[in-house]
Design a protein around this motif. Sequence first.
Motif, short mmCIF file in Angstrom:
data_model
loop_
_atom_site.label_atom_id
_atom_site.label_comp_id
_atom_site.label_asym_id
_atom_site.label_seq_id
_atom_site.Cartn_x
_atom_site.Cartn_y
_atom_site.Cartn_z
N HIS A 154 0.85 -1.20 0.00
CA HIS A 154 0.00 0.00 0.00
C HIS A 154 0.89 1.25 0.00
O HIS A 154 0.78 2.11 0.85
CB HIS A 154 -0.92 0.02 1.23
CG HIS A 154 -2.14 -0.82 1.08
ND1 HIS A 154 -2.36 -1.66 0.01
CD2 HIS A 154 -3.25 -0.95 1.87
CE1 HIS A 154 -3.53 -2.28 0.15
NE2 HIS A 154 -4.09 -1.86 1.27
N GLN A 155 1.78 1.34 -0.98
CA GLN A 155 2.70 2.47 -1.03
C GLN A 155 1.98 3.80 -1.19
O GLN A 155 2.46 4.83 -0.73
CB GLN A 155 3.71 2.28 -2.17
CG GLN A 155 4.73 1.18 -1.92
CD GLN A 155 5.61 1.48 -0.71
OE1 GLN A 155 6.20 2.55 -0.60
NE2 GLN A 155 5.68 0.53 0.22
N ASP A 156 0.80 3.79 -1.82
CA ASP A 156 0.06 5.04 -1.97
C ASP A 156 -0.34 5.59 -0.60
O ASP A 156 -0.27 6.80 -0.36
CB ASP A 156 -1.17 4.84 -2.86
CG ASP A 156 -1.94 3.56 -2.52
OD1 ASP A 156 -1.66 2.94 -1.47
OD2 ASP A 156 -2.81 3.18 -3.32
N THR A 157 -0.75 4.72 0.32
CA THR A 157 -1.13 5.19 1.66
C THR A 157 0.08 5.75 2.40
O THR A 157 -0.04 6.72 3.16
CB THR A 157 -1.75 4.03 2.46
OG1 THR A 157 -2.86 3.49 1.73
CG2 THR A 157 -2.24 4.50 3.82
N LYS A 158 1.25 5.17 2.18
CA LYS A 158 2.45 5.64 2.86
C LYS A 158 2.83 7.06 2.42
O LYS A 158 3.63 7.72 3.10
CB LYS A 158 3.61 4.68 2.59
CG LYS A 158 3.50 3.35 3.32
CD LYS A 158 4.65 2.42 2.94
CE LYS A 158 4.53 1.09 3.66
NZ LYS A 158 5.12 1.14 5.01
N ARG A 159 2.26 7.53 1.33
CA ARG A 159 2.58 8.89 0.88
C ARG A 159 2.03 9.96 1.82
O ARG A 159 2.30 11.14 1.64
CB ARG A 159 2.06 9.12 -0.54
CG ARG A 159 2.74 8.25 -1.58
CD ARG A 159 2.36 8.66 -3.00
NE ARG A 159 2.89 7.71 -3.95
CZ ARG A 159 2.15 6.90 -4.70
NH1 ARG A 159 0.83 6.94 -4.58
NH2 ARG A 159 2.71 6.07 -5.55
N VAL A 160 1.28 9.55 2.82
CA VAL A 160 0.83 10.50 3.84
C VAL A 160 2.02 11.13 4.53
O VAL A 160 1.90 12.19 5.15
CB VAL A 160 -0.10 9.80 4.85
CG1 VAL A 160 0.69 8.87 5.77
CG2 VAL A 160 -0.90 10.81 5.67
N ALA A 161 3.19 10.52 4.41
CA ALA A 161 4.41 11.09 4.99
C ALA A 161 4.69 12.49 4.43
O ALA A 161 5.39 13.29 5.07
CB ALA A 161 5.60 10.18 4.74
N ARG A 272 9.39 -4.76 -5.02
CA ARG A 272 9.37 -3.38 -5.53
C ARG A 272 8.84 -2.40 -4.49
O ARG A 272 8.59 -1.24 -4.80
CB ARG A 272 8.53 -3.32 -6.81
CG ARG A 272 9.10 -4.18 -7.94
CD ARG A 272 8.38 -3.92 -9.24
NE ARG A 272 7.02 -4.45 -9.27
CZ ARG A 272 6.70 -5.69 -9.63
NH1 ARG A 272 7.65 -6.53 -10.00
NH2 ARG A 272 5.44 -6.09 -9.65
N THR A 273 8.65 -2.87 -3.26
CA THR A 273 8.14 -2.03 -2.17
C THR A 273 9.23 -1.78 -1.14
O THR A 273 10.39 -2.15 -1.34
CB THR A 273 6.94 -2.73 -1.50
OG1 THR A 273 7.41 -3.82 -0.69
CG2 THR A 273 5.94 -3.26 -2.53
N ASP A 274 8.84 -1.20 -0.01
CA ASP A 274 9.81 -0.94 1.06
C ASP A 274 9.75 -2.03 2.14
O ASP A 274 10.14 -1.79 3.28
CB ASP A 274 9.57 0.44 1.68
CG ASP A 274 8.23 0.55 2.38
OD1 ASP A 274 7.37 -0.34 2.19
OD2 ASP A 274 8.02 1.54 3.11
#
Length: 570
Positions: A154-161, A272-274
């Motif tokens: 869910h890399q899109d959600t992590k963009r809340v950073a 391809r994620t963290d």
Amino acid sequence: MTYVVTRSCCADASCVLACPVNCIHPAPGEPGFGRTEMLYVDPRTCVDCGACTTACPVDALKPHTRLTEAELPFLALNRAYYDDHPHEDRTPMAVVPPQRRTSAAELRVAVVGAGPAGLFAADELLRHPGVTVTVHDRLPTPYGLARAGVAPDHQDTKRVARLFRAVENQPGFSYRLNTEIGRDLHHEDLLRDHHAVIYAVGAATDRRLGIDGEELHGSASATDFVAWYNGHPDHSAGSYPLDGERAVVIGNGNVALDVARILAADPDTLSRTDISDRALAALRTSRIREVVVLGRRGPAEAAFTLPELLALAALDDIDVLVENWPADLPADATPGTEVLAELAARTPVPGRRRIVLRFLTRPVRIVGDDRVTGLTVERTAVDTRTALDTRTALDTRTALGTRTVEATDTIEASLVLRAIGYRARPVPGLPFDETTGAVPHDRGRVRPGVYVAGWIKRGPSGFIGTNKSCAQETVSALLDDLEAGLLTPPVGDAPASGAHPDAVGLDGWRAIDEEERAAGRLQGRPRVKILDREALLAAARSGRPPRRSGRLFSRRPTAGSTPSGGSGPG
């Protein structure tokens, strides 16, 4: 054309403020804001300007003409919301709290906890002139569950950073990371050095099942498992038996779906994620082919959100199936039960990994000698008697056991993960309600000078954006106490308690962040997380600070210096 929110969003209202025609709801001040699973764009009034996409920190908004097939259900969901909530009687947004000038020359506040709740509290404080905030956390890295709880796919959600980096850039903000209250500093130190302290420490432990076999190897907490695959330094060296063909996840909330999805995912996709490199290596050798997600209650009472269920149903390389579909499900189907009914009708594809959602089932005993070999379960029935939850004003249903256990009700599995909720720990010096797992408070006020925000305040509920309205309430109570003369001024012109030598300030965190991102760029990943505390501290020490006055590490302040734990105003 209209824009559509395509997933669980942060619901922090950035897009609402950006919209020139007030077409995104629920907005601040409206019923449901801060509690809704996502926001919705009114297709009748959207003017297709795209301002919301620029403002959205998690890239959740898309024009409806660019939706993928898997995202089309969100278009119907968006329309359905406005069928039930036309919003024609709503006044234009936005409800923006006015600035309140402090009566003191400077208001110094300590925030304990650098997750979303703590950083939203810092943001609310720094909107008012004359305020400085030092955010403390026991880890060398901030962002809490936004870094160590959101699933790596869910890399899109992590963009809340992006929101949190904007908070860090405000004048008056500083960090004191890698600092544990009760060990490196104490509650009394914070009270002496600041006008007020806000605790936003979250809920770090998990709930227990209380059944036989829970201590066997292979029985573990989903909380710890999530921390392991996200590279949390306290859990990154964990080990889980992935040598069996089946795992069971007990619980039916979003965390249960996250864990099931990661266990069933193609490791090449996760690469391809963290995700933690150690977890990725272990998952590459995993033999798990099926993950069973057990829900004690029925489909209508499932705790996962509709956006997360839609995302699960859209997986094209994993079979998502439903067992124990009740024949007496109420006729007034919800969007969630409609999705589940469609999943229940699916035919599995031979050879695929699968996630099986099984309702009306509860665990009785974890089976095994020196390690887990299975889980004994019993069927349950939903008690149609409803009980009013006075805190949320929602009807809840209780799943009752049938009290019969048959031999066929033992599910063979080598791994059993409990995902039945988070629980907060008591905070030294603060009252604690063992029943609610939270600190008793009045609008966030424990007593004048001591406040709470986030899960330690309201229990483990809500979404990332819920912390924004929660923080607004707490900060308002703090400023009320300041104006009433109820806060004790700090001793001295600067904090006298000083940080320990390894406390990490803002520049130290930025050095860690850049090293992780640089490693990620070499591998085509968002970042490669540093997994061990000592390695994190070494990165903070060795990094080159940006062109600004500041320190990689906090030190004991001298007279007139900025509060330790950060790099001064930035």
